[in-house]
Design a protein around this motif. Sequence first.
Motif, PDB file in Angstrom:
ATOM      1  N   SER A   1       0.823  -1.216   0.000  1.00 32.28           N
ATOM      2  CA  SER A   1       0.000   0.000   0.000  1.00 32.28           C
ATOM      3  C   SER A   1       0.854   1.262   0.000  1.00 32.28           C
ATOM      4  CB  SER A   1      -0.940   0.009   1.205  1.00 32.28           C
ATOM      5  OG  SER A   1      -0.247   0.322   2.410  1.00 32.28           O
ATOM      6  N   ARG A   2       2.074   1.174   0.534  1.00 33.78           N
ATOM      7  CA  ARG A   2       2.949   2.339   0.640  1.00 33.78           C
ATOM      8  C   ARG A   2       4.001   2.388  -0.473  1.00 33.78           C
ATOM      9  NH1 ARG A   2       2.486   4.746   5.706  1.00 33.78           N
ATOM     10  NH2 ARG A   2       1.104   3.620   7.132  1.00 33.78           N
ATOM     11  N   SER A   3       3.936   1.447  -1.387  1.00 34.18           N
ATOM     12  CA  SER A   3       4.917   1.394  -2.472  1.00 34.18           C
ATOM     13  C   SER A   3       4.555   2.374  -3.585  1.00 34.18           C
ATOM     14  CB  SER A   3       5.000  -0.027  -3.041  1.00 34.18           C
ATOM     15  OG  SER A   3       5.478  -0.932  -2.066  1.00 34.18           O
ATOM     16  N   SER A   4       5.529   2.643  -4.421  1.00 37.33           N
ATOM     17  CA  SER A   4       5.311   3.535  -5.555  1.00 37.33           C
ATOM     18  C   SER A   4       4.318   2.912  -6.533  1.00 37.33           C
ATOM     19  CB  SER A   4       6.641   3.794  -6.263  1.00 37.33           C
ATOM     20  OG  SER A   4       6.441   4.535  -7.434  1.00 37.33           O
ATOM     21  N   PRO A   5       3.350   3.708  -7.031  1.00 38.94           N
ATOM     22  CA  PRO A   5       2.345   3.167  -7.953  1.00 38.94           C
ATOM     23  C   PRO A   5       2.848   3.103  -9.390  1.00 38.94           C
ATOM     24  CG  PRO A   5       1.873   5.462  -7.510  1.00 38.94           C
ATOM     25  CD  PRO A   5       3.084   5.116  -6.679  1.00 38.94           C
ATOM     26  N   ASP A   6       4.006   2.463  -9.555  1.00 44.61           N
ATOM     27  CA  ASP A   6       4.638   2.424 -10.879  1.00 44.61           C
ATOM     28  C   ASP A   6       4.441   1.094 -11.590  1.00 44.61           C
ATOM     29  OD1 ASP A   6       6.247   0.805  -9.328  1.00 44.61           O
ATOM     30  OD2 ASP A   6       8.009   2.112  -9.408  1.00 44.61           O
ATOM     31  N   GLY A   7       3.672   0.197 -10.982  1.00 42.85           N
ATOM     32  CA  GLY A   7       3.416  -1.094 -11.608  1.00 42.85           C
ATOM     33  C   GLY A   7       4.501  -2.121 -11.382  1.00 42.85           C
TER      34      GLY A   7
END
Length: 297
Positions: free
Chosen positions: A54-60
């Motif tokens: 949930s806290r990771s970068s939304p870069d796929g």
Amino acid sequence: MERPIRFVVPFAPGGSGDMIPRMVAPSISELLGQPVIIENKAGGGGSIGANYVSRSSPDGLTIGVATVSTHCIFPAVSKSAPYDPLKDFVYVSNLARVPNVVSVHPSVPASNMREFIALIRDPKSNLSFGSPGVGSLGHMMGELLMQQTGGRMLHVPYRGAGLALQDAVAGQVQVLCDNLPASLPHIKSGKLRALAVAWPSRVTQLPSIPTFGELGMADLNGPAWFGLVAPARTSSAVVDRLQKAVAKALARPEVRQNIESTGAEPVGGTAMAFSEDVRAEYAKWKRVAEIGKISLE
């Protein structure tokens, strides 16, 4: 070569939540032309790994493996859950689902669910049910069974599903709500007696055992499942690309056979369908927690 995609499994290696993503990952990697690696981040009943995603970068590049426990039950029973299952993730695709089963030790004087319900409604009954821990799917199924029938059982939480199953087989606890693949060998051997399965139709391994749906207990008829999620704000293009790769991977006979060998059924489906299923399931378990006053705090 493109940067690898990480599938973050919120459990230790070895269980269904770890095995199924590993069976799908090589085909997804081939279809995307991009490495896919499995990374285990266990702890907190799956909440540590889910929070990390949930806290990771939304870069796929960081994709989480979600289960009913991590994205429906834990947030429903924890007032201090570090993530919101509806706001902090976008849903990609369901991967597979597994039947659940309610079984009893042979010493329990009930050969079917009707007799069992009468037994747990008896004020003199002192049956206990084991689970992998407070707030686990096994615990919540037992609570929902009591809420729907007006029966009572003593909940005995264990530190893991294996220990609960072991004591159910030994008769230390008399009732168990568990996934079918784990319990099935003991049901087949007569060490446990199955009463009902949570599945859309009767399972081929236990054709004489009714589903909860047949018994008029639809809320208990939901299976366990394993799916993929991404951090919120991940673009729809990224989600769509991955969802289509999942669908193609699950259509491959060798992938389907590998998943089915674990006792699970491949699912797939759209991101929207998966999201709607999770939303409904989260609401259900939140009601169960509120009625039962179940909280991890």
